[in-house]
Design a protein around this motif. Structure first.
Motif, mmCIF file in Angstrom:
data_model
loop_
_atom_site.group_PDB
_atom_site.id
_atom_site.type_symbol
_atom_site.label_atom_id
_atom_site.label_comp_id
_atom_site.label_asym_id
_atom_site.label_seq_id
_atom_site.Cartn_x
_atom_site.Cartn_y
_atom_site.Cartn_z
ATOM 1 N N UNK A 1 0.788 -1.272 0.272
ATOM 2 C CA UNK A 1 0.198 0.045 -0.277
ATOM 3 C C UNK A 1 0.963 1.759 -0.105
ATOM 4 N N UNK A 2 2.293 1.078 0.467
ATOM 5 C CA UNK A 2 2.932 2.165 0.614
ATOM 6 C C UNK A 2 3.921 2.458 -0.518
ATOM 7 N N UNK A 3 3.454 1.336 -0.772
ATOM 8 C CA UNK A 3 4.505 1.780 -2.737
ATOM 9 C C UNK A 3 3.854 1.460 -3.821
ATOM 10 N N UNK A 4 2.819 1.895 -3.584
ATOM 11 C CA UNK A 4 1.501 1.605 -4.604
ATOM 12 C C UNK A 4 1.886 1.887 -6.310
ATOM 13 N N UNK A 5 2.529 3.573 -5.869
ATOM 14 C CA UNK A 5 2.581 4.578 -7.326
ATOM 15 C C UNK A 5 3.697 3.434 -7.906
ATOM 16 N N UNK A 6 4.675 2.971 -7.055
ATOM 17 C CA UNK A 6 5.996 2.344 -8.035
ATOM 18 C C UNK A 6 5.228 0.484 -8.378
ATOM 19 N N UNK A 7 5.922 1.077 -10.042
ATOM 20 C CA UNK A 7 5.807 -0.917 -10.423
ATOM 21 C C UNK A 7 6.453 -1.664 -9.770
ATOM 22 N N UNK A 8 7.625 -1.492 -9.868
ATOM 23 C CA UNK A 8 8.759 -1.679 -9.627
ATOM 24 C C UNK A 8 9.860 -1.378 -8.159
ATOM 25 N N UNK A 9 10.348 -2.115 -7.763
ATOM 26 C CA UNK A 9 11.034 -2.177 -6.819
ATOM 27 C C UNK A 9 12.338 -2.600 -6.861
ATOM 28 N N UNK A 10 13.602 -1.932 -6.016
ATOM 29 C CA UNK A 10 14.232 -2.197 -5.738
ATOM 30 C C UNK A 10 14.741 -3.464 -4.994
ATOM 31 N N UNK A 11 15.665 -4.960 -5.541
ATOM 32 C CA UNK A 11 15.311 -5.608 -4.835
ATOM 33 C C UNK A 11 17.204 -5.928 -4.322
ATOM 34 N N UNK A 12 18.165 -5.236 -4.654
ATOM 35 C CA UNK A 12 19.862 -5.754 -4.578
ATOM 36 C C UNK A 12 20.419 -4.069 -4.788
ATOM 37 N N UNK B 1 12.425 -6.390 6.980
ATOM 38 C CA UNK B 1 11.987 -5.074 7.494
ATOM 39 C C UNK B 1 12.937 -3.564 6.892
ATOM 40 N N UNK B 2 14.242 -4.192 6.553
ATOM 41 C CA UNK B 2 15.757 -3.832 6.253
ATOM 42 C C UNK B 2 15.301 -3.404 5.043
ATOM 43 N N UNK B 3 14.677 -4.723 3.987
ATOM 44 C CA UNK B 3 15.230 -4.019 2.805
ATOM 45 C C UNK B 3 13.932 -3.137 2.416
ATOM 46 N N UNK B 4 12.131 -3.335 2.906
ATOM 47 C CA UNK B 4 11.460 -2.802 3.194
ATOM 48 C C UNK B 4 11.760 -0.772 3.405
ATOM 49 N N UNK B 5 13.166 -1.012 3.961
ATOM 50 C CA UNK B 5 13.414 0.512 4.940
ATOM 51 C C UNK B 5 13.817 0.789 3.744
ATOM 52 N N UNK C 1 13.481 5.299 -2.988
ATOM 53 C CA UNK C 1 12.235 5.948 -3.755
ATOM 54 C C UNK C 1 12.457 7.055 -3.177
ATOM 55 N N UNK C 2 12.563 7.483 -1.709
ATOM 56 C CA UNK C 2 12.483 8.973 -1.370
ATOM 57 C C UNK C 2 13.824 9.692 -2.149
ATOM 58 N N UNK C 3 14.371 9.500 -2.085
ATOM 59 C CA UNK C 3 16.142 9.884 -2.325
ATOM 60 C C UNK C 3 15.379 9.806 -4.415
#
Length: 121
Positions: free
Chosen positions: A25-36, A106-110, A116-118
């Motif tokens: 829900x927090x990242x709903x505007x992002x289609x892809x999220x970083x993994x590494x 939790x670290x990965x989400x942080x 994304x904020x940067x």
């Protein structure tokens, strides 16, 4: 003892699923999220991303892995017999493994949130 192991495993699994639902829900505007992320000596938390995944995959990978591991521990608790004197070791080991999975998720989400904020997304 087996019921306790099962209940604790379910609690850890639900905690990770809850984190993923909140993050989705927090990242709903992002289609892809970083993994590494790329490691750098000059910059410990580098902003360069090695690879990313779709939001659903990125947020469900760690919970899926944790559920598999916790499930194996439950199956082992039900089918294997501990050595004499080691019966008490199962629950602390399960607590350590479950806590480590929740902390890693939790670290990965942080880290995702920080990246994304940067980037201004």
């Amino acid at each position: 003892m087996i019921v306790t192991v099962l209940i604790v495993s379910i609690i850890f699994a639900l905690a990770m699923i809850g984190l993923s639902i909140w993050a989705n829900a927090h990242f709903r505007e992002s289609e892809r999220l970083p993994m590494q992320w790329r490691l750098s000596r000059s910059e410990p938390l580098s902003k360069s991303i090695n690879w990313s995944a779709s939001r659903i995959l990125a947020l469900s990978f760690t919970p899926f892995l944790a559920i598999c591991v916790l499930g194996l521990i439950c199956v082992g608790a039900m089918t294997l017999t501990p050595r004499p004197g080691q019966e008490w070791m199962l629950l602390p080991a399960l607590m350590f493994i479950g806590t480590t999975f929740v902390a890693a998720h939790a670290l990965h989400i942080w880290l995702i949130d920080k990246t994304l904020k940067h980037d201004g997304r």
